[in-house]
Design an enzyme around this catalytic site. Sequence first.
Site, PDB file in Angstrom:
ATOM      1  N   ASN A 118       0.876  -1.179   0.000  1.00 50.02           N
ATOM      2  CA  ASN A 118       0.000   0.000   0.000  1.00 50.02           C
ATOM      3  C   ASN A 118       0.912   1.227   0.000  1.00 50.02           C
ATOM      4  OD1 ASN A 118      -2.664   1.139   2.264  1.00 50.02           O
ATOM      5  ND2 ASN A 118      -2.350   1.554   0.108  1.00 50.02           N
ATOM      6  N   ASN A 178      -6.305  10.584  -0.753  1.00 46.00           N
ATOM      7  CA  ASN A 178      -6.392   9.453  -1.667  1.00 46.00           C
ATOM      8  C   ASN A 178      -5.922   9.855  -3.062  1.00 46.00           C
ATOM      9  OD1 ASN A 178      -7.643   7.589   0.240  1.00 46.00           O
ATOM     10  ND2 ASN A 178      -9.450   8.906   0.077  1.00 46.00           N
ATOM     11  N   CYS A 194      -5.063   5.897   7.775  1.00 47.02           N
ATOM     12  CA  CYS A 194      -4.505   4.833   6.937  1.00 47.02           C
ATOM     13  C   CYS A 194      -3.567   3.996   7.792  1.00 47.02           C
ATOM     14  CB  CYS A 194      -3.766   5.421   5.735  1.00 47.02           C
ATOM     15  SG  CYS A 194      -2.955   4.176   4.714  1.00 47.02           S
ATOM     16  N   ASN A 227     -12.113   4.857   9.080  1.00 45.57           N
ATOM     17  CA  ASN A 227     -12.680   4.894   7.736  1.00 45.57           C
ATOM     18  C   ASN A 227     -13.837   3.911   7.692  1.00 45.57           C
ATOM     19  OD1 ASN A 227     -10.668   6.653   6.698  1.00 45.57           O
ATOM     20  ND2 ASN A 227      -9.289   4.922   6.394  1.00 45.57           N
ATOM     21  N   ASN A 259     -14.910   1.667   1.829  1.00 48.33           N
ATOM     22  CA  ASN A 259     -13.871   0.709   1.462  1.00 48.33           C
ATOM     23  C   ASN A 259     -14.501  -0.682   1.608  1.00 48.33           C
ATOM     24  OD1 ASN A 259     -12.021   2.860   1.373  1.00 48.33           O
ATOM     25  ND2 ASN A 259     -11.527   2.593   3.523  1.00 48.33           N
ATOM     26  N   GLU A 284     -10.638   0.332  -2.307  1.00 47.93           N
ATOM     27  CA  GLU A 284     -10.647   1.519  -1.445  1.00 47.93           C
ATOM     28  C   GLU A 284     -11.329   2.700  -2.132  1.00 47.93           C
ATOM     29  OE1 GLU A 284      -7.506   2.598   1.219  1.00 47.93           O
ATOM     30  OE2 GLU A 284      -6.237   0.979   0.465  1.00 47.93           O
ATOM     31  N   ARG A 285     -12.148   3.394  -1.364  1.00 48.76           N
ATOM     32  CA  ARG A 285     -12.797   4.580  -1.913  1.00 48.76           C
ATOM     33  C   ARG A 285     -11.723   5.596  -2.307  1.00 48.76           C
ATOM     34  NH1 ARG A 285     -15.160   7.872   3.416  1.00 48.76           N
ATOM     35  NH2 ARG A 285     -13.206   7.790   4.585  1.00 48.76           N
ATOM     36  N   CYS A 328      -4.662  -2.716   2.884  1.00 51.17           N
ATOM     37  CA  CYS A 328      -5.365  -1.644   3.601  1.00 51.17           C
ATOM     38  C   CYS A 328      -5.332  -1.993   5.074  1.00 51.17           C
ATOM     39  CB  CYS A 328      -6.800  -1.508   3.098  1.00 51.17           C
ATOM     40  SG  CYS A 328      -7.783  -0.273   3.996  1.00 51.17           S
ATOM     41  N   THR A 375      -6.478  -0.263   7.877  1.00 56.25           N
ATOM     42  CA  THR A 375      -7.756  -0.132   8.594  1.00 56.25           C
ATOM     43  C   THR A 375      -8.723  -1.209   8.124  1.00 56.25           C
ATOM     44  OG1 THR A 375      -8.573   1.505   6.994  1.00 56.25           O
ATOM     45  CG2 THR A 375      -7.498   2.354   8.983  1.00 56.25           C
TER      46      THR A 375
END
Length: 313
Positions: A11, A62, A71, A193, A229, A247-248, A256, A258
């Site tokens: 990521n 993002n 994040c 998130n 997400n 992920e949005r 990811c 979270t």
Amino acid sequence: MVFTKMHGAGNDYVYVDCTKEELDNPSEVAIKVSDRHTGIGSDGLILIKSSDKADFFMEMYNADGSQGKMCGNGIRCVGKYVYDNGLTDKTTVNIDTLAGIKILELNIGTDGKVATAKVNMGCPVLEAADIPMDISALKDYKAVYKDILSNAKDTGLSKVAVKALSEVTNAVVAEKIEVNGGIYEITGVSMGNPHGIVYLDKDIDIKKFAIEQIGPHFESHMAFPERVNTEFIQVVDRKNLNMRVWERGSGETLACGTGACASLVATVLNGMCDIDATLHLLGGDLNISWDTESGNVYMEGPATTVFTGTIEI
């Protein structure tokens, strides 16, 4: 602009030290640097700033320029950046975020630099309105979590899960949702998130799952007023979960943090794994645990520096 590209389990973000100087138009910069053809290439932009409440403040954007609150993979890299670059000599570092202050325990490698970090991600948010989720947009909300609570003794549900569910008015656990003509069961969790967790059958090859087709439909579903997400989880056994994530604002990412935490919580709530497990993501593994006493979720994983450079913005 001087930057450092880093990643946590694949990521990847572009990191900028803003402890001495502000960066103008961070949303526009995030879009520019994230482009993998004309920019640096990343899942977004993270700014490291001074804080009057913690050791540092993490501000993240993002790839589409939208601002995120937290994040998990990114914050591990923030810990590595501030230690490796001499901004702190602490191995326990407090990082403020829009989702609150997170505590990092930095593990130093033989080269004197941070190799991995363990993050106290705080308690999961299960109240639908606070995730946020609109339960009226689900396919006939049934408050399934109440049945889960009533059968907790028979199913052996962890006491941390029982406590968490007992403290909410409306939780979304294994509720039906219609997405692009299909019916799925979804569990909602926020770790700073909003996350929607969906389970895939064991006989599906998760690496071939067409996430790019269904992911955008989940992200923009009317049940999620701030988008979402979406984690697609395959339960291997009670200690191992396979995961892919849409992920949005960024699309599919290799990991990811979270989302891994939310997925562990969701899978515990559904009675399908223990309170500590390894999440196997496309970019690597994350070890997640849900502490019985405090209710906090802990995440441990790698943090890696890729390269440093300059770019005209």
